[in-house]
Write a protein that holds these residues in place. Structure first.
Motif, PDB file in Angstrom:
ATOM      1  N   ALA A   1       0.769  -1.018   0.069  1.00  0.00           N
ATOM      2  CA  ALA A   1      -0.090   0.192  -0.016  1.00  0.00           C
ATOM      3  C   ALA A   1       0.909   1.496  -0.026  1.00  0.00           C
ATOM      4  CB  ALA A   1      -0.929   0.000   1.169  1.00  0.00           C
TER       5      ALA A   1
ATOM      6  N   THR B   1      -5.256   7.114  -3.937  1.00  0.00           N
ATOM      7  CA  THR B   1      -4.851   6.393  -2.836  1.00  0.00           C
ATOM      8  C   THR B   1      -4.427   7.309  -1.793  1.00  0.00           C
ATOM      9  OG1 THR B   1      -4.182   4.938  -4.468  1.00  0.00           O
ATOM     10  CG2 THR B   1      -3.403   4.613  -2.000  1.00  0.00           C
TER      11      THR B   1
ATOM     12  N   SER C   1       1.404   6.983  -6.734  1.00  0.00           N
ATOM     13  CA  SER C   1       0.062   7.909  -7.054  1.00  0.00           C
ATOM     14  C   SER C   1       0.554   9.257  -6.819  1.00  0.00           C
ATOM     15  CB  SER C   1      -1.091   7.498  -5.967  1.00  0.00           C
ATOM     16  OG  SER C   1      -0.966   7.561  -4.818  1.00  0.00           O
TER      17      SER C   1
ATOM     18  N   TRP D   1       3.742   1.555  -1.456  1.00  0.00           N
ATOM     19  CA  TRP D   1       4.250   1.717  -2.975  1.00  0.00           C
ATOM     20  C   TRP D   1       3.291   2.176  -3.855  1.00  0.00           C
ATOM     21  CZ3 TRP D   1       9.133   1.855  -3.823  1.00  0.00           C
ATOM     22  CH2 TRP D   1      10.028   1.131  -3.361  1.00  0.00           C
ATOM     23  N   GLY D   2       2.009   1.791  -3.438  1.00  0.00           N
ATOM     24  CA  GLY D   2       0.895   2.349  -4.261  1.00  0.00           C
ATOM     25  C   GLY D   2       0.787   3.885  -4.022  1.00  0.00           C
ATOM     26  N   SER D   3       0.967   4.181  -2.772  1.00  0.00           N
ATOM     27  CA  SER D   3       0.567   5.857  -2.073  1.00  0.00           C
ATOM     28  C   SER D   3       1.926   6.476  -2.803  1.00  0.00           C
ATOM     29  CB  SER D   3       0.548   5.804  -0.663  1.00  0.00           C
ATOM     30  OG  SER D   3       0.457   7.065  -0.255  1.00  0.00           O
TER      31      SER D   3
END
Length: 296
Positions: free
Chosen positions: A227, A242, A234, A229-231
């Protein structure tokens, strides 16, 4: 005049001398960087070209995400395998007692083993920095984003390595430590996300909870590097969905602290805790004390 000498961890010095004197280390770096360069060039040649003959911004973003995916896979798969046998391997070779009989502190032994095991992987990550600078030519990503990315790389690598060291000290076999490390990493990366989403969808949505998604119940996701890495992605690529949903909110207002900021701080705390527990575990005096208490 006596010159002040900075002391370096002896375990790290010994491991670095042994590994870097062989031909395998420079050959591995050259092979990794060449493969990464060829893949990047191939993706850029396959990219969409606009009317002026320039590669589109979407193609550059795709190349950037592809390089990040390679590095993330490298960290998640290799870091636990490198560190899961650092202590249990010494125990299997019956050399752990000799190492513990030295004047080194138990914490220094654990930290030295961790960074000695991760040294080659961190070197691979740092050596790929010039390749990432290709995106500078197209203006999509700046130097700040690259530095944030590589700092987060190292924090994540230390976390994955600390998990391997922890299970290496608490198990007798390197194989068992490796398997347990991968199971724990899978849980912390994806299990926390699944639990958070299941809790919101199954328990809160049917009840018509009056709080919005910004307010509650995503806190377990803060522990997930996936999560995080996704943040980070983004935030760098301008897609703030995110971050808006999973950022830190107080009284309904965003504090400016994103999910990957919180995850990085938690990763460092978890790494320090795991290394401290590992140092306690290999301490013979502590082990005997625990055994005496259990007998009583």
């Amino acid at each position: 005049m006596n010159k002040k000498v900075f002391s370096i961890n002896p375990v790290l010095v010994r491991e670095m001398k042994v590994k870097m004197r062989t031909w395998k280390a420079p050959l591995l770096i050259c092979f990794y960087d060449m493969v990464l360069i060829l893949l990047v060039i191939t993706l850029m040649n396959m990219g969409v070209v606009d009317s002026l003959g320039r590669i589109s911004e979407e193609s550059i973003v795709t190349v950037y995400l592809f390089m990040i995916a390679i590095q993330c896979t490298l960290i998640a798969l290799i870091a636990p395998a490198l560190t899961a046998g650092c202590i249990s391997g010494e125990r299997e070779k019956q050399t752990l007692d000799i190492l513990l009989s030295t004047t080194m502190k138990h914490g220094s032994i654990v930290v030295g083993k961790l960074f000695a095991s991760l040294s080659q992987m961190i070197l691979l990550i740092v050596s790929s920095l010039p390749i990432f600078s290709i995106v500078f030519l197209y203006g999509s990503i700046g130097a700040r984003e690259i530095m944030e990315l590589f700092i987060y790389y190292i924090i994540t690598a230390v976390l994955m390595g600390s998990i391997g060291v922890f299970f290496s000290t608490f198990t007798q076999r390197s194989t068992v430590a490796t398997v347990m490390s991968y199971i724990f990493i899978l849980f912390i990366c994806f299990g926390t996300i699944l639990i958070s989403m299941a809790y919101v969808r199954i328990l809160l949505m049917p009840q018509g909870n009056k709080f919005g998604p910004y307010e509650h119940n995503y806190w377990l996701m803060y522990f997930s590097p996936a999560a995080g890495w996704g943040s980070l992605m983004s935030a760098q690529l301008g897609e703030g969905v995110t971050n808006r949903i999973y950022g830190l909110y107080l009284n309904g207002k965003h504090t400016g602290i994103l999910l990957w900021h919180i995850n990085a701080m938690l990763d460092m705390l978890i790494s320090a805790l795991l290394l401290w527990l590992s140092a306690l575990r290999i301490n013979p005096a502590r082990t005997r004390l625990f055994q005496l208490k259990s007998r009583k």
